[in-house]
Design an enzyme around this catalytic site. Structure first.
Site, mmCIF file in Angstrom:
data_model
loop_
_atom_site.group_PDB
_atom_site.id
_atom_site.type_symbol
_atom_site.label_atom_id
_atom_site.label_comp_id
_atom_site.label_asym_id
_atom_site.label_seq_id
_atom_site.Cartn_x
_atom_site.Cartn_y
_atom_site.Cartn_z
ATOM 1 N N GLY A 29 -0.934 9.172 -2.540
ATOM 2 C CA GLY A 29 -0.992 7.736 -2.226
ATOM 3 C C GLY A 29 -2.088 7.432 -1.218
ATOM 4 N N ALA A 30 -3.299 7.979 -1.479
ATOM 5 C CA ALA A 30 -4.371 7.899 -0.481
ATOM 6 C C ALA A 30 -5.385 6.801 -0.782
ATOM 7 C CB ALA A 30 -5.069 9.254 -0.360
ATOM 8 N N SER A 31 -5.084 5.904 -1.725
ATOM 9 C CA SER A 31 -6.080 4.884 -2.085
ATOM 10 C C SER A 31 -5.931 3.610 -1.265
ATOM 11 C CB SER A 31 -5.929 4.535 -3.573
ATOM 12 O OG SER A 31 -4.667 3.942 -3.803
ATOM 13 N N ILE A 34 -1.699 3.508 4.636
ATOM 14 C CA ILE A 34 -1.511 4.676 5.513
ATOM 15 C C ILE A 34 -2.298 5.885 4.977
ATOM 16 C CG2 ILE A 34 0.214 6.353 6.322
ATOM 17 C CD1 ILE A 34 2.275 3.975 6.224
ATOM 18 N N SER A 55 -5.164 5.057 -9.001
ATOM 19 C CA SER A 55 -6.501 4.456 -9.076
ATOM 20 C C SER A 55 -7.288 4.925 -7.856
ATOM 21 C CB SER A 55 -6.324 2.931 -9.124
ATOM 22 O OG SER A 55 -7.202 2.313 -8.265
ATOM 23 N N GLU A 60 -12.982 7.363 -3.774
ATOM 24 C CA GLU A 60 -14.344 7.804 -4.132
ATOM 25 C C GLU A 60 -15.372 7.118 -3.228
ATOM 26 O OE1 GLU A 60 -13.792 8.988 -8.832
ATOM 27 O OE2 GLU A 60 -14.048 6.880 -8.315
ATOM 28 N N SER A 161 10.801 6.174 6.204
ATOM 29 C CA SER A 161 10.779 4.783 6.674
ATOM 30 C C SER A 161 11.966 4.602 7.620
ATOM 31 C CB SER A 161 10.942 3.819 5.496
ATOM 32 O OG SER A 161 11.182 2.512 5.958
ATOM 33 N N TYR A 176 15.183 0.327 -2.350
ATOM 34 C CA TYR A 176 14.119 1.072 -1.654
ATOM 35 C C TYR A 176 14.718 1.851 -0.469
ATOM 36 C CZ TYR A 176 10.066 1.684 1.483
ATOM 37 O OH TYR A 176 9.124 2.195 2.333
ATOM 38 N N VAL A 211 4.532 -1.650 8.766
ATOM 39 C CA VAL A 211 3.106 -1.292 8.919
ATOM 40 C C VAL A 211 2.288 -2.275 8.086
ATOM 41 C CG1 VAL A 211 1.407 0.573 8.813
ATOM 42 C CG2 VAL A 211 3.855 1.140 8.924
HETATM 43 N N1 LIG Z 1 3.973 -0.555 4.965
HETATM 44 C C1 LIG Z 1 5.134 -0.396 5.545
HETATM 45 O O1 LIG Z 1 5.658 -1.326 6.204
HETATM 46 C C2 LIG Z 1 5.861 0.920 5.453
HETATM 47 C C3 LIG Z 1 6.916 1.151 6.331
HETATM 48 C C4 LIG Z 1 7.593 2.350 6.266
HETATM 49 C C5 LIG Z 1 7.234 3.303 5.342
HETATM 50 N N2 LIG Z 1 6.218 3.060 4.488
HETATM 51 C C6 LIG Z 1 5.883 4.106 3.514
HETATM 52 O O2 LIG Z 1 4.546 4.499 3.711
HETATM 53 C C7 LIG Z 1 4.020 5.046 2.507
HETATM 54 C C8 LIG Z 1 2.641 4.455 2.238
HETATM 55 O O3 LIG Z 1 2.768 3.074 2.018
HETATM 56 P P1 LIG Z 1 1.682 2.000 2.473
HETATM 57 O O4 LIG Z 1 2.349 1.076 3.399
HETATM 58 O O5 LIG Z 1 0.418 2.641 2.865
HETATM 59 O O6 LIG Z 1 1.537 1.197 1.085
HETATM 60 P P2 LIG Z 1 0.302 0.924 0.100
HETATM 61 O O7 LIG Z 1 -0.855 0.405 0.855
HETATM 62 O O8 LIG Z 1 0.884 0.113 -0.999
HETATM 63 O O9 LIG Z 1 -0.060 2.389 -0.450
HETATM 64 C C9 LIG Z 1 0.727 3.048 -1.386
HETATM 65 C C10 LIG Z 1 -0.087 4.179 -2.003
HETATM 66 O O10 LIG Z 1 0.746 4.888 -2.926
HETATM 67 C C11 LIG Z 1 0.002 5.069 -4.137
HETATM 68 N N3 LIG Z 1 0.919 5.238 -5.267
HETATM 69 C C12 LIG Z 1 1.834 4.367 -5.754
HETATM 70 N N4 LIG Z 1 2.416 4.869 -6.838
HETATM 71 C C13 LIG Z 1 1.866 6.112 -7.041
HETATM 72 C C14 LIG Z 1 2.045 7.125 -8.007
HETATM 73 N N5 LIG Z 1 2.915 6.987 -9.017
HETATM 74 N N6 LIG Z 1 1.322 8.270 -7.896
HETATM 75 C C15 LIG Z 1 0.415 8.421 -6.903
HETATM 76 N N7 LIG Z 1 0.194 7.492 -5.958
HETATM 77 C C16 LIG Z 1 0.913 6.342 -6.037
HETATM 78 C C17 LIG Z 1 -0.854 3.796 -4.239
HETATM 79 O O11 LIG Z 1 -1.996 3.969 -5.090
HETATM 80 P P3 LIG Z 1 -2.012 3.624 -6.664
HETATM 81 O O12 LIG Z 1 -1.219 2.380 -6.830
HETATM 82 O O13 LIG Z 1 -3.466 3.521 -6.997
HETATM 83 O O14 LIG Z 1 -1.377 4.787 -7.355
HETATM 84 C C18 LIG Z 1 -1.297 3.680 -2.793
HETATM 85 O O15 LIG Z 1 -2.393 4.537 -2.544
HETATM 86 C C19 LIG Z 1 5.058 4.756 1.427
HETATM 87 O O16 LIG Z 1 5.827 5.922 1.185
HETATM 88 C C20 LIG Z 1 5.944 3.688 2.060
HETATM 89 O O17 LIG Z 1 7.258 3.731 1.547
HETATM 90 C C21 LIG Z 1 5.505 1.891 4.513
#
Ligand SMILES: NC(=O)c1ccc[n+]([C@@H]2O[C@H](COP(=O)([O-])OP(=O)(O)OC[C@H]3O[C@@H](n4cnc5c(N)ncnc54)[C@H](OP(=O)(O)O)[C@@H]3O)[C@@H](O)[C@H]2O)c1
Length: 269
Positions: A29-31, A34, A55, A60, A161, A176, A211
């Protein structure tokens, strides 16, 4: 005496982080959010990191922007963590490119607005497939590759989380939240299995509060409402979570910090 001990411990942490240079990480999930920030943070500390997502154009772009400027290195790998053979290919790619995999950050995660009494089954299945099964497949593959490459000092970090500990009064987050409670159980279960095998691999989890990323824009399926939600609430920055990862990687070999809970100072739940 206490000060001297604390200073020694800080010295050890700094030294350990420096020793991380040259290690190899996979970040799922590096695109975005976080994961994308973490790629930058690790590469600028000398770590060679494979960032995956479905994606990968943003990863890249980061490779082009950053690879000449940092002591580490970044590679992009297209991988959907729901698809087992893609996960296996990602580990093979990392091992071939960099020689081993020492660090796994299970960060890929999604939420959908799907309350328990009215939600869509496909949304629930997607949350299960990514947040629980994808994370478990990556963890197993990491362990198996560690055995075959002879890596016994690895680090697994699960991004959980705060709702992996409490059930928020928010129906759109209930399923979730259940998936993140499962992550809490998986972290502890994996720790116990590693301990039974007398492995030196560490497993930890980070449980952030809110976040500011694209997460809620996607969860609400509405960019404007998502941004308004972030504006109305105090948020962490992705860099705050990356700092916690760096802290976990800086601890001495005999210390395993099980969990970091990190909230915006004013967050209630
Ligand atoms: N934001 C918050 O408030 C918050 C709070 C607590 C915990 N978290 C946790 O932090 C983590 C990162 O979330 P974020 O906030 O950075 O959200 P984000 O910006 O939506 O990033 C999510 C990442 O996961 C990737 N992803 C989704 N489905 C995937 C799949 N099937 N295979 C591979 N990659 C996948 C997405 O890329 P693609 O869609 O291109 O695959 C994206 O790079 C998650 O586990 C989330 O539950 C977030």
């Amino acid at each position: 005496m206490v000060n001297a001990m604390a200073e020694k411990s800080i010295d050890t942490c700094n030294k350990k982080l420096k020793q991380s240079a040259g290690r190899v990480a996979i970040i799922t999930g590096a695109s975005s959010g976080i994961g994308l920030d973490l790629l930058k943070a690790l590469a600028s500390r000398g770590i060679r990191a494979v960032g995956c997502a479905r994606s990968i154009s943003r990863i890249e772009e980061l490779c082009i922007d950053l690879n000449d400027k940092v002591s580490g290195h970044i590679s992009a790998f297209k991988c959907d963590v729901r698809i087992e053979h893609e996960v296996k290919s990602m580990f093979e790619f990392a091992c071939k490119k960099y020689g081993s995999v020492d660090i796994l950050v299970n960060n890929a995660g999604v939420g959908h607005d799907a309350p328990l009494l009215t939600g869509d089954t496909e949304c629930w299945k997607n949350i299960l497939d990514i947040n629980i099964l994808g994370l478990s497949i990556c963890t197993r593959e990491f362990y198996q590759h560690s055995l075959s490459c002879g890596v016994d000092n690895g680090d697994i970090i699960n991004i959980c989380s705060i709702v992996g500990h409490v059930v928020p009064p928010s129906p759109r987050n209930h399923f979730y939240s259940a998936s993140k409670h499962a992550v809490t159980a998986l972290t502890e279960g994996t720790r116990q299995e590693l301990s039974e095998k007398e492995s030196n691999i560490k497993i930890s989890q980070i449980s952030p509060g809110l976040v500011h990323t694209a997460f809620h824009l996607k969860l609400m399926n509405d960019e404007q409402r998502g941004e308004e939600y972030y504006k109305l609430n105090s948020c962490l920055d992705p860099r705050d979570v990356s700092q916690s990862v760096l802290y976990l990687l800086s601890t001495p070999a005999h210390v395993c910090v099980h969990e970091v809970i990190i909230r915006p100072t004013q967050q209630l739940v």
